[in-house]
Design an enzyme around this catalytic site. Structure first.
Site, PDB file in Angstrom:
ATOM      1  N   ASP A   1       0.807  -1.223   0.000  1.00 44.54           N
ATOM      2  CA  ASP A   1       0.000   0.000   0.000  1.00 44.54           C
ATOM      3  C   ASP A   1       0.836   1.269   0.000  1.00 44.54           C
ATOM      4  O   ASP A   1       2.043   1.240   0.232  1.00 44.54           O
ATOM      5  CB  ASP A   1      -0.964  -0.003   1.200  1.00 44.54           C
ATOM      6  CG  ASP A   1      -0.337  -0.611   2.454  1.00 44.54           C
ATOM      7  OD1 ASP A   1       0.898  -0.509   2.590  1.00 44.54           O
ATOM      8  OD2 ASP A   1      -1.058  -1.185   3.273  1.00 44.54           O
TER       9      ASP A   1
ATOM     10  N   ASN B   1      -7.681  -3.376  14.165  1.00 43.75           N
ATOM     11  CA  ASN B   1      -9.059  -3.686  13.759  1.00 43.75           C
ATOM     12  C   ASN B   1      -9.107  -4.875  12.803  1.00 43.75           C
ATOM     13  O   ASN B   1     -10.127  -5.121  12.177  1.00 43.75           O
ATOM     14  CB  ASN B   1      -9.723  -2.455  13.131  1.00 43.75           C
ATOM     15  CG  ASN B   1      -9.015  -2.013  11.850  1.00 43.75           C
ATOM     16  OD1 ASN B   1      -8.100  -2.681  11.379  1.00 43.75           O
ATOM     17  ND2 ASN B   1      -9.443  -0.898  11.290  1.00 43.75           N
TER      18      ASN B   1
ATOM     19  N   HIS C   1      -7.278  -5.249  10.040  1.00 48.17           N
ATOM     20  CA  HIS C   1      -6.995  -4.993   8.619  1.00 48.17           C
ATOM     21  C   HIS C   1      -5.687  -5.654   8.182  1.00 48.17           C
ATOM     22  O   HIS C   1      -4.780  -5.875   8.978  1.00 48.17           O
ATOM     23  CB  HIS C   1      -7.025  -3.494   8.280  1.00 48.17           C
ATOM     24  CG  HIS C   1      -5.890  -2.679   8.808  1.00 48.17           C
ATOM     25  ND1 HIS C   1      -6.046  -1.407   9.308  1.00 48.17           N
ATOM     26  CD2 HIS C   1      -4.550  -2.924   8.905  1.00 48.17           C
ATOM     27  CE1 HIS C   1      -4.876  -0.915   9.672  1.00 48.17           C
ATOM     28  NE2 HIS C   1      -3.955  -1.818   9.443  1.00 48.17           N
TER      29      HIS C   1
ATOM     30  N   GLU D   1      -9.673  -2.550   5.006  1.00 41.77           N
ATOM     31  CA  GLU D   1     -10.290  -2.236   6.289  1.00 41.77           C
ATOM     32  C   GLU D   1     -11.579  -3.051   6.486  1.00 41.77           C
ATOM     33  O   GLU D   1     -12.159  -3.546   5.507  1.00 41.77           O
ATOM     34  CB  GLU D   1     -10.632  -0.742   6.324  1.00 41.77           C
ATOM     35  CG  GLU D   1      -9.419   0.188   6.311  1.00 41.77           C
ATOM     36  CD  GLU D   1      -8.816   0.397   7.689  1.00 41.77           C
ATOM     37  OE1 GLU D   1      -8.719  -0.579   8.460  1.00 41.77           O
ATOM     38  OE2 GLU D   1      -8.431   1.540   7.989  1.00 41.77           O
TER      39      GLU D   1
HETATM   40  C1  F6R Z   1       1.327  -1.405   6.134  1.00 42.63           C
HETATM   41  C2  F6R Z   1       0.146  -2.233   6.219  1.00 42.63           C
HETATM   42  C3  F6R Z   1      -0.662  -2.323   7.459  1.00 42.63           C
HETATM   43  C4  F6R Z   1       0.179  -2.621   8.705  1.00 42.63           C
HETATM   44  C5  F6R Z   1      -0.723  -2.651   9.940  1.00 42.63           C
HETATM   45  C6  F6R Z   1       0.068  -2.885  11.206  1.00 42.63           C
HETATM   46  O1  F6R Z   1       1.938  -1.553   4.857  1.00 42.63           O
HETATM   47  O2  F6R Z   1      -0.193  -2.833   5.253  1.00 42.63           O
HETATM   48  O3  F6R Z   1      -1.641  -3.306   7.306  1.00 42.63           O
HETATM   49  O4  F6R Z   1       0.817  -3.857   8.545  1.00 42.63           O
HETATM   50  O5  F6R Z   1      -1.409  -1.440  10.031  1.00 42.63           O
HETATM   51  O6  F6R Z   1       0.845  -1.768  11.454  1.00 42.63           O
HETATM   52  P1  F6R Z   1       1.869  -1.724  12.668  1.00 42.63           P
HETATM   53  O7  F6R Z   1       2.871  -2.785  12.404  1.00 42.63           O
HETATM   54  O8  F6R Z   1       2.487  -0.343  12.601  1.00 42.63           O
HETATM   55  O9  F6R Z   1       1.083  -1.973  13.894  1.00 42.63           O
END
Ligand code: F6R
Length: 242
Positions: free
Chosen positions: A67, A136, A138, A143
């Site tokens: 992303d 959450n 994702h 999401e």
């Molecule tokens: C980032 C991504 C997100 C993160 C997720 C966890 O490229 O795809 O899905 O993996 O938000 O983020 P952290 O590791 O910062 O808790």
């Protein structure tokens, strides 16, 4: 599904990095699906160390990131392009032309999504997809929703995600409200998925992923259907799992 239990963040990072390392040893020209965020930072640090020690060669590796924020250019310190350049790509011998992320500055975002799907189609299937997990549930920026989105799409981020991401931004700096994210399909078509999870704040989401039911309201729960899912999680993240 295989669950690898790690003691803590460091141990989780070492174990997850060793799986990526093994993938690269087994296939020099691996296509790696990569994530950003706090969880995977330790993994990238270890991969860079292994490269410095002469143990890893990225020269034939190709990468596809999950992303990118809409509206941030690659030189913006909070963009995911910048994160990847600074934390991995510029520290190893990967060819920049072999690293792919969606372009958050594209004028025509719909076109950009289509083009990214085409890039994934040309390079794929992904050999090993690294994922973090949102509080959450994702994955990428897929999401919680009432359906799973197969293809690359622009996604408005949930309030919890914006709040969680704000820790990386300066005080007063605007946190992007939407992102371009890879859809569920290429993740599920990856030959293997490596889900890295750390910390008590992820424990509820991880339990939902591991125990189901599969529901788009917890996007990561779809991973329960993946034939080759490897979960590396520390004890805090696993606290609600038997
Ligand atoms: C980032 C991504 C997100 C993160 C997720 C966890 O490229 O795809 O899905 O993996 O938000 O983020 P952290 O590791 O910062 O808790």
């Amino acid at each position: 599904m295989r669950i690898i239990r790690a003691k803590d963040y460091k141990d989780m990072s070492e174990k997850a990095a060793s799986i990526i390392w093994a993938q690269m040893l087994l296939k020099k020209n691996s296509v790696l699906g990569l994530a950003t965020g706090g969880t995977v930072l330790g993994i990238y640090e270890i991969l860079c160390e292994k490269y410095m020690e002469g143990e890893l060669d990225f020269s034939s590796v190709k990468t596809l990131n999950l992303d990118e924020y809409v509206g941030l250019e690659g030189r913006h310190p909070q963009s995911y392009r910048y994160y990847m350049d600074k934390n991995l790509f510029e520290k190893v011998n990967i060819l920049k032309n072999n690293t792919f992320l969606p372009n958050g500055l594209a004028e025509d975002l719909k076109r950009e999504c289509k083009d990214y799907d085409e890039t994934i189609r040309q390079l794929g299937p992904i050999d090993l997809q690294l994922l973090g997990l949102g509080r959450n549930g994702h994955i990428g920026f897929n999401e919680p929703d009432d359906h799973f989105e197969d293809n690359t799409h622009v996604r408005r981020l949930n309030e919890t995600t914006i709040k969680d991401n704000s820790r990386f931004f300066e005080m007063g700096e605007e946190v992007p409200k939407s992102a371009i994210t890879m859809g569920i399909k290429p993740i599920m078509e990856a030959k293997a998925v490596l889900l890295a999870v750390s910390g008590a704040e992820k424990a509820k989401a991880l339990k939902a992923v591991l125990e189901g039911p599969v529901t788009p309201s917890v996007p990561g729960s779809i991973l329960g259907k993946h034939e080759n899912l490897i979960v590396v999680a520390d004890l805090d993240a696993l606290m609600h799992v038997e």
